[in-house]
Design a protein around this motif. Structure first.
Motif, PDB file in Angstrom:
ATOM      1  N   MET A   1      37.411  -8.266  15.740  1.00 36.45           N
ATOM      2  CA  MET A   1      37.543  -7.485  16.982  1.00 36.45           C
ATOM      3  C   MET A   1      38.201  -6.128  16.753  1.00 36.45           C
ATOM      4  O   MET A   1      38.428  -5.363  17.690  1.00 36.45           O
ATOM      5  CB  MET A   1      38.354  -8.285  18.016  1.00 36.45           C
ATOM      6  CG  MET A   1      37.649  -9.524  18.535  1.00 36.45           C
ATOM      7  SD  MET A   1      36.067  -9.180  19.349  1.00 36.45           S
ATOM      8  CE  MET A   1      36.609  -8.303  20.822  1.00 36.45           C
ATOM      9  N   GLY A   2      38.535  -5.847  15.504  1.00 36.67           N
ATOM     10  CA  GLY A   2      39.150  -4.560  15.201  1.00 36.67           C
ATOM     11  C   GLY A   2      39.709  -4.602  13.797  1.00 36.67           C
ATOM     12  O   GLY A   2      39.851  -5.677  13.209  1.00 36.67           O
ATOM     13  N   ALA A   3      39.991  -3.442  13.242  1.00 34.78           N
ATOM     14  CA  ALA A   3      40.524  -3.394  11.878  1.00 34.78           C
ATOM     15  C   ALA A   3      41.331  -2.125  11.695  1.00 34.78           C
ATOM     16  O   ALA A   3      41.185  -1.173  12.474  1.00 34.78           O
ATOM     17  CB  ALA A   3      39.375  -3.426  10.863  1.00 34.78           C
TER      18      ALA A   3
ATOM     19  N   VAL B   1      38.629  -0.113  17.083  1.00 32.31           N
ATOM     20  CA  VAL B   1      38.651  -1.101  18.168  1.00 32.31           C
ATOM     21  C   VAL B   1      37.211  -1.508  18.460  1.00 32.31           C
ATOM     22  O   VAL B   1      36.363  -0.648  18.710  1.00 32.31           O
ATOM     23  CB  VAL B   1      39.270  -0.502  19.450  1.00 32.31           C
ATOM     24  CG1 VAL B   1      39.262  -1.524  20.580  1.00 32.31           C
ATOM     25  CG2 VAL B   1      40.683   0.012  19.185  1.00 32.31           C
ATOM     26  N   VAL B   2      36.938  -2.797  18.408  1.00 28.32           N
ATOM     27  CA  VAL B   2      35.590  -3.285  18.708  1.00 28.32           C
ATOM     28  C   VAL B   2      35.456  -3.480  20.217  1.00 28.32           C
ATOM     29  O   VAL B   2      36.297  -4.131  20.841  1.00 28.32           O
ATOM     30  CB  VAL B   2      35.304  -4.614  17.983  1.00 28.32           C
ATOM     31  CG1 VAL B   2      33.988  -5.229  18.454  1.00 28.32           C
ATOM     32  CG2 VAL B   2      35.279  -4.390  16.477  1.00 28.32           C
ATOM     33  N   MET B   3      34.413  -2.888  20.803  1.00 28.21           N
ATOM     34  CA  MET B   3      34.071  -3.198  22.199  1.00 28.21           C
ATOM     35  C   MET B   3      32.888  -4.155  22.158  1.00 28.21           C
ATOM     36  O   MET B   3      31.867  -3.878  21.525  1.00 28.21           O
ATOM     37  CB  MET B   3      33.734  -1.930  22.975  1.00 28.21           C
ATOM     38  CG  MET B   3      34.950  -1.001  23.070  1.00 28.21           C
ATOM     39  SD  MET B   3      34.662   0.410  24.159  1.00 28.21           S
ATOM     40  CE  MET B   3      34.814  -0.388  25.770  1.00 28.21           C
TER      41      MET B   3
ATOM     42  N   ASP C   1      46.053 -12.714  19.416  1.00 21.10           N
ATOM     43  CA  ASP C   1      45.325 -13.637  18.526  1.00 21.10           C
ATOM     44  C   ASP C   1      45.019 -14.959  19.210  1.00 21.10           C
ATOM     45  O   ASP C   1      45.162 -16.038  18.634  1.00 21.10           O
ATOM     46  CB  ASP C   1      46.100 -13.862  17.218  1.00 21.10           C
ATOM     47  CG  ASP C   1      46.044 -12.626  16.324  1.00 21.10           C
ATOM     48  OD1 ASP C   1      45.072 -11.855  16.451  1.00 21.10           O
ATOM     49  OD2 ASP C   1      46.963 -12.428  15.523  1.00 21.10           O
ATOM     50  N   GLN C   2      44.580 -14.856  20.476  1.00 19.84           N
ATOM     51  CA  GLN C   2      44.162 -16.030  21.242  1.00 19.84           C
ATOM     52  C   GLN C   2      42.635 -16.068  21.320  1.00 19.84           C
ATOM     53  O   GLN C   2      41.975 -15.067  21.075  1.00 19.84           O
ATOM     54  CB  GLN C   2      44.730 -15.953  22.674  1.00 19.84           C
ATOM     55  CG  GLN C   2      46.247 -15.842  22.742  1.00 19.84           C
ATOM     56  CD  GLN C   2      46.927 -17.106  22.250  1.00 19.84           C
ATOM     57  OE1 GLN C   2      46.603 -18.201  22.669  1.00 19.84           O
ATOM     58  NE2 GLN C   2      47.880 -16.940  21.321  1.00 19.84           N
ATOM     59  N   GLY C   3      42.129 -17.248  21.710  1.00 20.19           N
ATOM     60  CA  GLY C   3      40.694 -17.354  21.963  1.00 20.19           C
ATOM     61  C   GLY C   3      39.903 -17.686  20.713  1.00 20.19           C
ATOM     62  O   GLY C   3      40.463 -17.887  19.639  1.00 20.19           O
TER      63      GLY C   3
ATOM     64  N   ARG D   1      40.024  -5.885  22.676  1.00 20.51           N
ATOM     65  CA  ARG D   1      41.435  -6.245  22.564  1.00 20.51           C
ATOM     66  C   ARG D   1      42.272  -4.983  22.706  1.00 20.51           C
ATOM     67  O   ARG D   1      41.867  -3.908  22.286  1.00 20.51           O
ATOM     68  CB  ARG D   1      41.693  -6.915  21.208  1.00 20.51           C
ATOM     69  CG  ARG D   1      41.316  -8.388  21.224  1.00 20.51           C
ATOM     70  CD  ARG D   1      41.628  -9.072  19.928  1.00 20.51           C
ATOM     71  NE  ARG D   1      43.052  -9.007  19.578  1.00 20.51           N
ATOM     72  CZ  ARG D   1      43.639  -9.838  18.713  1.00 20.51           C
ATOM     73  NH1 ARG D   1      42.924 -10.790  18.121  1.00 20.51           N
ATOM     74  NH2 ARG D   1      44.914  -9.707  18.443  1.00 20.51           N
ATOM     75  N   ASN D   2      43.449  -5.162  23.307  1.00 20.75           N
ATOM     76  CA  ASN D   2      44.322  -4.010  23.534  1.00 20.75           C
ATOM     77  C   ASN D   2      45.456  -3.933  22.535  1.00 20.75           C
ATOM     78  O   ASN D   2      46.352  -3.106  22.678  1.00 20.75           O
ATOM     79  CB  ASN D   2      44.871  -4.074  24.971  1.00 20.75           C
ATOM     80  CG  ASN D   2      43.734  -3.984  25.971  1.00 20.75           C
ATOM     81  OD1 ASN D   2      43.037  -2.984  26.027  1.00 20.75           O
ATOM     82  ND2 ASN D   2      43.502  -5.060  26.715  1.00 20.75           N
ATOM     83  N   ASP D   3      45.410  -4.801  21.514  1.00 22.17           N
ATOM     84  CA  ASP D   3      46.553  -4.885  20.594  1.00 22.17           C
ATOM     85  C   ASP D   3      46.140  -4.751  19.129  1.00 22.17           C
ATOM     86  O   ASP D   3      46.830  -5.258  18.242  1.00 22.17           O
ATOM     87  CB  ASP D   3      47.294  -6.205  20.816  1.00 22.17           C
ATOM     88  CG  ASP D   3      46.413  -7.421  20.516  1.00 22.17           C
ATOM     89  OD1 ASP D   3      45.187  -7.253  20.324  1.00 22.17           O
ATOM     90  OD2 ASP D   3      46.959  -8.538  20.463  1.00 22.17           O
ATOM     91  N   ILE D   4      45.029  -4.053  18.886  1.00 23.63           N
ATOM     92  CA  ILE D   4      44.606  -3.903  17.483  1.00 23.63           C
ATOM     93  C   ILE D   4      45.708  -3.157  16.706  1.00 23.63           C
ATOM     94  O   ILE D   4      46.224  -2.137  17.167  1.00 23.63           O
ATOM     95  CB  ILE D   4      43.253  -3.154  17.401  1.00 23.63           C
ATOM     96  CG1 ILE D   4      42.160  -3.930  18.137  1.00 23.63           C
ATOM     97  CG2 ILE D   4      42.846  -2.901  15.942  1.00 23.63           C
ATOM     98  CD1 ILE D   4      41.933  -5.354  17.695  1.00 23.63           C
ATOM     99  N   GLY D   5      46.057  -3.709  15.570  1.00 22.85           N
ATOM    100  CA  GLY D   5      47.085  -3.086  14.744  1.00 22.85           C
ATOM    101  C   GLY D   5      48.494  -3.615  14.970  1.00 22.85           C
ATOM    102  O   GLY D   5      49.429  -3.185  14.303  1.00 22.85           O
ATOM    103  N   TRP D   6      48.658  -4.584  15.889  1.00 20.66           N
ATOM    104  CA  TRP D   6      50.027  -4.996  16.282  1.00 20.66           C
ATOM    105  C   TRP D   6      50.844  -5.480  15.078  1.00 20.66           C
ATOM    106  O   TRP D   6      52.041  -5.204  14.989  1.00 20.66           O
ATOM    107  CB  TRP D   6      50.005  -6.077  17.366  1.00 20.66           C
ATOM    108  CG  TRP D   6      49.461  -7.417  16.928  1.00 20.66           C
ATOM    109  CD1 TRP D   6      48.180  -7.836  17.065  1.00 20.66           C
ATOM    110  CD2 TRP D   6      50.167  -8.486  16.287  1.00 20.66           C
ATOM    111  NE1 TRP D   6      48.037  -9.095  16.539  1.00 20.66           N
ATOM    112  CE2 TRP D   6      49.239  -9.518  16.073  1.00 20.66           C
ATOM    113  CE3 TRP D   6      51.496  -8.671  15.890  1.00 20.66           C
ATOM    114  CZ2 TRP D   6      49.585 -10.727  15.454  1.00 20.66           C
ATOM    115  CZ3 TRP D   6      51.846  -9.876  15.278  1.00 20.66           C
ATOM    116  CH2 TRP D   6      50.897 -10.872  15.067  1.00 20.66           C
TER     117      TRP D   6
END
Ligand code: AMP
Ligand code: GLY
Length: 420
Positions: free
Chosen positions: A227-229, A330-332, A219-221, A412-417
């Motif tokens: 960016m994903g759901a 995941v949004v690209m 959750d930076q930037g 993002r590589n952490d969707i759902g964290w």
């Protein structure tokens, strides 16, 4: 039946994908559509903000049902125009869509029906707004009243940021949308989204979701459109859903009907959860994007039956059928998004992706050029999967991401964290 969907994003690709699976769907046209949508529906390049154009197009093509995806045609009164022409339409009237198009309108409705939300005040002059923010202190939230493509909200952590936001909005950064400013109490908590269909009277919940607004892992930037759901959102427990329906959604819908502007369509409630209860952050008069992608993945073909029942005032006769499943998207996006980014870069590896009831790459911003798929927007692909658990859905989605060859893109590589 012949169906027309308005819009061109991942949300509309997911709507088309779900609707197309329903045997009731005959001809399917999406206007304007995109390269992914073109693989399962006809695309038509018409001005979807002009109700007259859309109504004529619908009549010429013997359209039985129109589904409106984005907020701009709703605010422009396209659904009113279509209904006046006798065309069954999914999407609120321009009057009812004020729940998204005007923040002050929504706050007034909340006050009138006693729905829990942040304390607020409205201003049409900078000096008064500045005095109010100075009196209240930070953190505080400053919002342009109207539609500002998701950019009209500043969560100010310092007094100076709040004052700067007021100057920016009254300075014309959002044009007419910033002619009025709404200032709100800052609500701490965890955000989640709740989606219901409403036919003017009956409210039918169709799922919960959470998205990730910041551009980068952890959750930076900068803030983005999402960016994903994933769906469901574990923070929205049965008890909180019940409280939300009883204290926020049903009173809002009753107040809208009382004012002679019954709400018909999907209502997307952005909620802040703290101390075991929800307060309203905002309403949207449409599906979320990318939240729609995970909801459609879970609902499948029945989405058409539900939306049709909604448009025809029969929601009291339908019940969504839920598998105890999970979906994650995941949004690209193009490198640089949400700032400046290149357009027209080529995406490889899409042909070999699975297209099943469990895995689907929805296109958000693509076009076809010389037989290849090129990126045309900031958010470009929504790599979406379903599973018995959220972990399984996530593993399936990232497996697909790994096989997409697009050096100019990132995700993002952490969707759902938060939920895992
Ligand atoms: P909105 O467009 O109204 O949803 O605002 C965009 C984002 O700003 C929301 O998703 C929240 O993260 C945040 N936000 C808006 N209003 C508030 C509030 N009153 N308190 C805390 N955060 C807020
Ligand atoms: N993903 C947030 C929205 O659609 O507004």
């Amino acid at each position: 039946m012949n169906i027309l969907i308005l819009g061109s994003g991942g949300r509309e690709h997911a709507l088309a994908w779900a609707i197309k699976q329903n045997p009731k769907c005959g001809r399917l046209i999406v206007a304007p559509g995109n390269a992914g949508i073109a693989q399962l529906a006809e695309c038509a390049d018409i001005n979807i903000l002009d109700g007259g154009v859309v109504a004529t197009f619908a009549e010429e093509n013997a359209i039985d049902f129109v589904v409106i995806g984005p907020e701009a045609p709703l605010a422009a009164g396209v659904s009113d125009r279509l209904r006046a022409a006798g065309i069954t339409t999914f999407g609120p009237s321009a009057a009812a869509a004020q729940l998204e198009a005007s923040k002050a309108f929504t706050k007034e409705i909340c006050d009138a029906c006693d729905a829990p939300t942040a304390a607020w005040a409205r201003f049409d002059h900078a000096a008064d707004a500045r005095a109010y923010v100075t009196k209240m202190g930070a953190p505080i939230v400053v919002k342009a009243d109207g539609l500002a493509a998701g950019k009209g909200v500043v969560v100010a952590e310092t007094l100076q940021d709040g004052l700067d936001a007021i100057d920016m909005i009254f300075g014309g950064a959002f044009g007419d949308a910033g002619a009025e400013v709404v200032i709100e109490e800052f609500m701490p908590g965890e955000e989640a989204s709740f989606f219901v269909l409403c036919d003017g009277q009956t409210v039918c919940p169709i799922g919960t979701a959470q998205d990730h607004k910041r551009a980068f892992d952890g959750d930076q930037g900068p803030n983005t459109g999402g960016m994903g759901a994933y769906s469901p959102a574990p923070v929205l427990t049965d008890a909180i859903v019940e409280q939300t329906l009883a204290q926020i959604i049903r009173p809002t819908m009753a107040e809208m009907a009382r004012r002679g502007m019954p709400y018909q369509g999907v209502l997307y409630a952005g909620l802040m959860i703290a101390d075991g209860r929800a307060r309203l952050v905002e309403y949207n008069a449409r599906f979320g994007d990318p939240e729609c992608q995970v909801l459609m993945m879970r609902l499948g073909a029945q989405a058409l039956d539900l939306m049709l029942a909604c448009a025809e005032g029969r929601l009291d006769q339908v019940t969504p059928q839920w598998a105890e499943d999970h979906a994650l998207s995941v949004v690209m996006a193009a490198r640089g998004y949400p700032g400046a980014y290149d357009k027209g870069t080529t995406i490889h590896g899409l042909d070999s992706q699975p297209e099943t009831a469990h895995q689907m790459v929805f296109h958000a911003g693509t076009a076809e050029k010389d037989g290849q798929v090129v990126a045309t927007g900031g958010r470009v692909l929504n790599v979406t999967a379903r599973g018995d658990t959220l972990a399984q859905a996530r593993a399936r989605a990232y497996d697909m991401v790994a096989n997409i060859d697009w050096p100019e893109g990132f995700c993002r590589n952490d969707i759902g964290w938060r939920a895992l």
